[in-house]
Scaffold this active site. Structure first.
Site, PDB file in Angstrom:
ATOM      1  N   GLN A 116      50.315 137.759 118.980  1.00  0.00           N
ATOM      2  CA  GLN A 116      50.635 138.986 118.238  1.00  0.00           C
ATOM      3  C   GLN A 116      51.737 138.748 117.193  1.00  0.00           C
ATOM      4  OE1 GLN A 116      52.476 142.469 120.178  1.00  0.00           O
ATOM      5  NE2 GLN A 116      50.601 143.543 119.614  1.00  0.00           N
TER       6      GLN A 116
ATOM      7  N   ILE B 170      54.321 130.497 109.254  1.00  0.00           N
ATOM      8  CA  ILE B 170      53.092 130.324 110.052  1.00  0.00           C
ATOM      9  C   ILE B 170      52.635 128.860 110.014  1.00  0.00           C
ATOM     10  CG2 ILE B 170      50.627 130.936 110.185  1.00  0.00           C
ATOM     11  CD1 ILE B 170      51.439 133.777 109.249  1.00  0.00           C
TER      12      ILE B 170
ATOM     13  N   GLY C 295      56.315 123.225 109.737  1.00  0.00           N
ATOM     14  CA  GLY C 295      56.834 122.189 108.834  1.00  0.00           C
ATOM     15  C   GLY C 295      55.912 121.945 107.651  1.00  0.00           C
TER      16      GLY C 295
ATOM     17  N   GLU D 278      63.343 138.865  84.150  1.00  0.00           N
ATOM     18  CA  GLU D 278      62.807 140.118  83.591  1.00  0.00           C
ATOM     19  C   GLU D 278      63.517 141.348  84.163  1.00  0.00           C
ATOM     20  OE1 GLU D 278      60.023 139.239  81.569  1.00  0.00           O
ATOM     21  OE2 GLU D 278      60.007 141.253  80.696  1.00  0.00           O
TER      22      GLU D 278
END
Ligand SMILES: Cc1cc2nc3c(=O)[nH]c(=O)nc-3n(C[C@H](O)[C@H](O)[C@H](O)COP(=O)(O)OP(=O)(O)OC[C@H]3O[C@@H](n4cnc5c(N)ncnc54)[C@H](O)[C@@H]3O)c2cc1C
Length: 397
Positions: free
Chosen positions: A297, A355, A358, A381
């Site tokens: 989860q 996620i 490395g 900007e």
């Protein structure tokens, strides 16, 4: 008490959010060009390349031009494709979907557009300086506003001064962080001609990169290309290179600058969507503690939150672009788009790096480059704080 939510009927106006057919076709054409032409070429270039070499870019530009993907932001009256803001947004989102996409969308295949202030230039100035960009004989020009004294409030901070002597301005001072100054033949430079410390009194000059007395020094930053410090030591610029009237510098391109803020976030959203695709693929493959990452989860929520935020950012941009094309006042919308989309894109890429573990930070993956390139977008900007200031000012008025 009501027990169930009202049902969505056939009349629910989902169709209102469909893009017109010609814009959907445009988006598909750009997406196909990226897959078939741009990404295979990019794979042959080093990870940290700043653009593509001429022998690669030339043929790529020829292909893009042959299918009408050229000078898309330049109005038709000036020889460009004259896309509306929504069309420009769709192209920007797709064209950013490559490793160099944050600064070299489609590797530069769709040609340069001159700095928007050039659309206020005189015909001779335009033909001499802007035309070679639209014709594809020159790449991008630079725009020098920021200085060591600050970039957020340039109307007060600009110290680079131009004194009128006869038919020339003599320019002295320093500009900082000027992108493309290392490769461009010329650029537009905003200088002070009025009183220091007051708003106004800023004038826009076209400056050739090889003007005597102008020196350039690259500034090493976290991106794969370097912006430049420009030092002006008695640089003589003909009055005929002034755009608009003296002191009018900042009011010249107001409308274009507001629209540029809407556009600015579109590329980052395209990049972050690609990053999310990579993270989803990885989560489905990678196993830890006897299960796929995709089954956890903690990972699912990162993915779900990223998709929610990207959709919200995209809709904000599309709606603001649509309003701009209708000629409505989009100053607040543009600031909302700029701050939300750049922060969202950076946050999503950060989650995707997490996620991938490395590997997310390895140079064999595009993620680490996107992470660095998108970080700058929170400052460019008009930084996030400045956009929030614009929004709050309007609400508190
Ligand atoms: C890679 C790169 C490329 C760039 N390319 C160009 C270019 O091509 N041309 C060009 O002109 N400039 C360029 N810039 C400069 C960029 O526009 C400025 O960095 C930006 O405008 C911020 O100015 P500054 O760095 O002087 O920070 P400052 O203006 O000193 O601000 C510092 C911090 O304080 C915050 N801040 C400022 N005022 C307020 C306030 N009132 N309330 C709350 N917070 C505030 C700012 O948001 C910022 O976070 C580039 C910068 C980078 C890093």
């Amino acid at each position: 008490m009501r027990q169930s939510a009202p049902a969505m009927t056939e009349d629910y106006p989902t169709g209102a959010w469909e893009l017109p057919d010609e814009l959907r076709m445009l988006r598909e054409t750009v997406a196909r060009f990226m897959v078939d032409e741009v990404r295979p070429l990019e794979d042959s270039l080093p990870h940290d390349s700043a653009g593509a070499p001429a022998e690669i870019l030339g043929p790529l530009q020829d292909k893009a031009r042959s299918i009408g993907l050229w000078a898309l932001q330049t109005p038709r009256a000036f020889g460009g494709a004259g896309l509306g803001v929504l069309g420009q947004v769709l192209v920007a989102e797709e064209a950013a979907k490559c490793r160099m996409g944050a600064y070299f969308p489609a590797l530069g295949a769709f040609g340069g557009n001159p700095p928007s202030v050039m659309f206020q230039a005189g015909p001779e100035q335009f033909e001499r300086y802007a035309r070679p960009i639209i014709d594809g004989r020159m790449g991008r020009a630079f725009t020098a506003i920021s200085e060591p004294s600050g970039g957020s409030d340039p109307a007060r901070a600009i110290r680079c001064r131009a004194e009128l002597r006869g038919d020339h301005y003599i320019v002295n001072g320093t500009k900082m962080w000027t992108t493309h100054a290392g490769t461009a033949d010329w650029g537009v430079v905003y200088v002070r001609t009025g009183e220091q410390g007051k708003r106004g009194g800023i004038t826009c000059l076209i400056v050739e990169a090889n003007a005597p007395g102008l020196t350039k020094k690259p500034i090493g930053v976290l991106t794969s290309y370097s912006p430049y410090e420009l030092h002006f030591d008695n640089v003589s610029i003909p009055v005929s290179n002034r755009i608009g009237a003296e002191g009018e510098g900042f009011s010249l391109a107001d409308d274009f600058l507001v629209k540029a803020r809407i556009l600015y976030g579109a590329g980052p959203i395209g990049i972050a969507q690609m990053a999310l695709g990579l993270a989803i693929d990885w989560a489905k493959q990678r196993e830890t503690f006897g299960a796929k990452l995709a089954d956890r989860q903690a990972i699912q929520w990162k993915i779900a939150n990223s998709e929610i935020e990207l959709r919200a950012a995209r809709l904000l941009i599309y709606q603001a672009a649509w309003k701009a094309d209708l000629g409505q006042d989009v100053r607040v919308d543009a600031s909302i788009c700029k701050v939300y989309s750049t922060e969202t894109a950076f946050r999503v890429v950060d989650r995707c790096v997490q996620i991938l573990g490395g590997l997310g930070l390895a140079k064999e993956m595009p993620l680490e480059r996107w992470f660095r390139d998108l970080r700058v977008k929170l400052l460019g900007e008009g930084a996030s704080e400045i956009q929030r200031m614009v929004i709050a000012r309007q609400l508190l008025r």
